[in-house]
Scaffold this motif. Structure first.
Motif, short mmCIF file in Angstrom:
data_model
loop_
_atom_site.label_atom_id
_atom_site.label_comp_id
_atom_site.label_asym_id
_atom_site.label_seq_id
_atom_site.Cartn_x
_atom_site.Cartn_y
_atom_site.Cartn_z
N MET A 1 36.72 -4.71 11.13
CA MET A 1 35.70 -3.75 10.73
C MET A 1 35.78 -2.53 11.65
SD MET A 1 31.69 -4.45 10.19
CE MET A 1 30.64 -3.16 9.66
N THR A 2 35.50 -1.38 11.08
CA THR A 2 35.53 -0.14 11.83
C THR A 2 34.31 -0.04 12.74
OG1 THR A 2 36.54 0.86 9.89
CG2 THR A 2 35.71 2.37 11.55
N ALA A 3 34.49 0.56 13.91
CA ALA A 3 33.37 0.78 14.82
C ALA A 3 32.33 1.67 14.15
CB ALA A 3 33.85 1.41 16.11
N HIS A 4 31.04 1.51 14.50
CA HIS A 4 29.96 2.24 13.84
C HIS A 4 30.18 3.75 13.87
CE1 HIS A 4 26.06 3.11 12.21
NE2 HIS A 4 25.83 3.92 13.23
N HIS A 5 30.69 4.28 14.99
CA HIS A 5 30.87 5.73 15.07
C HIS A 5 31.99 6.21 14.16
CE1 HIS A 5 33.95 4.37 17.90
NE2 HIS A 5 34.51 5.55 17.75
N GLU A 6 32.77 5.30 13.61
CA GLU A 6 33.85 5.69 12.71
C GLU A 6 33.48 5.49 11.24
OE1 GLU A 6 37.24 3.48 13.97
OE2 GLU A 6 37.34 4.47 15.90
N LEU A 7 32.30 4.96 10.97
CA LEU A 7 31.86 4.78 9.59
C LEU A 7 31.54 6.15 8.99
CD1 LEU A 7 29.42 1.76 10.00
CD2 LEU A 7 31.80 1.71 9.23
N ARG A 8 31.79 6.28 7.70
CA ARG A 8 31.48 7.54 7.03
C ARG A 8 30.06 7.48 6.47
NH1 ARG A 8 34.53 10.84 2.21
NH2 ARG A 8 32.87 12.37 1.98
N LEU A 9 29.24 8.45 6.87
CA LEU A 9 27.91 8.59 6.30
C LEU A 9 28.05 9.16 4.90
CD1 LEU A 9 24.81 8.60 6.57
CD2 LEU A 9 25.02 10.89 7.58
N LEU A 10 27.53 8.43 3.92
CA LEU A 10 27.67 8.86 2.53
C LEU A 10 26.52 9.78 2.14
CD1 LEU A 10 28.80 5.42 1.06
CD2 LEU A 10 30.21 7.44 1.50
N PRO A 11 26.75 10.63 1.14
CA PRO A 11 25.74 11.63 0.76
C PRO A 11 24.67 11.09 -0.19
CG PRO A 11 27.72 12.01 -0.50
CD PRO A 11 28.02 10.89 0.46
N TRP A 12 24.36 9.83 -0.08
CA TRP A 12 23.26 9.25 -0.86
C TRP A 12 22.60 8.18 -0.01
CZ3 TRP A 12 28.37 8.85 -2.81
CH2 TRP A 12 28.99 7.63 -2.59
N ALA A 13 21.37 7.88 -0.37
CA ALA A 13 20.60 6.88 0.37
C ALA A 13 20.69 5.54 -0.33
CB ALA A 13 19.14 7.32 0.49
N GLY A 14 20.52 4.50 0.46
CA GLY A 14 20.50 3.16 -0.09
C GLY A 14 19.08 2.71 -0.36
N PRO A 15 18.91 1.41 -0.50
CA PRO A 15 17.57 0.87 -0.73
C PRO A 15 16.60 1.32 0.36
CG PRO A 15 19.22 -0.84 -0.98
CD PRO A 15 19.93 0.37 -0.44
N GLU A 16 15.41 1.62 -0.04
CA GLU A 16 14.34 2.03 0.88
C GLU A 16 14.67 3.33 1.60
OE1 GLU A 16 13.53 -1.34 3.37
OE2 GLU A 16 13.22 -2.64 1.66
N GLY A 17 15.58 4.14 1.05
CA GLY A 17 15.90 5.43 1.65
C GLY A 17 16.77 5.37 2.88
N LYS A 18 17.33 4.20 3.17
CA LYS A 18 18.16 4.06 4.37
C LYS A 18 19.54 4.66 4.12
CE LYS A 18 15.76 0.01 6.02
NZ LYS A 18 15.85 -1.39 6.43
N PRO A 19 20.19 5.17 5.20
CA PRO A 19 21.52 5.77 5.05
C PRO A 19 22.54 4.73 4.59
CG PRO A 19 20.67 6.05 7.30
CD PRO A 19 19.70 5.21 6.57
N CYS A 20 23.53 5.20 3.86
CA CYS A 20 24.65 4.36 3.41
C CYS A 20 25.90 4.80 4.17
CB CYS A 20 24.90 4.53 1.93
SG CYS A 20 23.68 3.78 0.87
N TYR A 21 26.70 3.84 4.53
CA TYR A 21 27.95 4.12 5.26
C TYR A 21 29.11 3.45 4.54
CZ TYR A 21 24.93 5.61 9.07
OH TYR A 21 24.00 6.27 9.81
#
Length: 96
Positions: A1-21
């Motif tokens: 798995m990629t380290a958190h700082h290398e995850l891509r922040l996606l331009p949409w929100a997930g459930p409950e408005g949380k960020p998607c990566y």
């Protein structure tokens, strides 16, 4: 798995408005290309909204309701643009 700082922040929100990566090294994958397209649309819409808002603000006869609507739309566009900037900033290559 990629380290958190290398995850891509996606331009949409997930459930409950949380960020998607997105956890992938494939910049040409379906989800990466979809995210690129949505970011492009969001940036284009923000540019158009900026032009329209300048016209509304320049018109001294506009009522408060119209100004509130423009302010709300600008806030949404700014949120989207900041998300795009954050996502792209995290993907910049930095020397170690």
């Amino acid at each position: 798995m990629t380290a958190h700082h290398e995850l891509r922040l996606l331009p949409w929100a997930g459930p409950e408005g949380k960020p998607c990566y997105l956890d992938t090294d494939d910049r040409e994958g379906y989800v990466s290309r979809l995210a690129d397209h949505i970011e492009s649309v969001q940036l284009g819409m923000a540019a158009e909204l900026l032009e329209q808002s300048v016209q509304v603000l320049d018109d001294e006869t506009e009522d408060a309701e119209k100004l509130r609507l423009v302010a709300a739309q600008l806030a949404g566009a700014l949120r989207d643009v900041l998300c795009v900037a954050t996502s792209r900033g995290h993907r910049l290559v930095t020397p170690e």
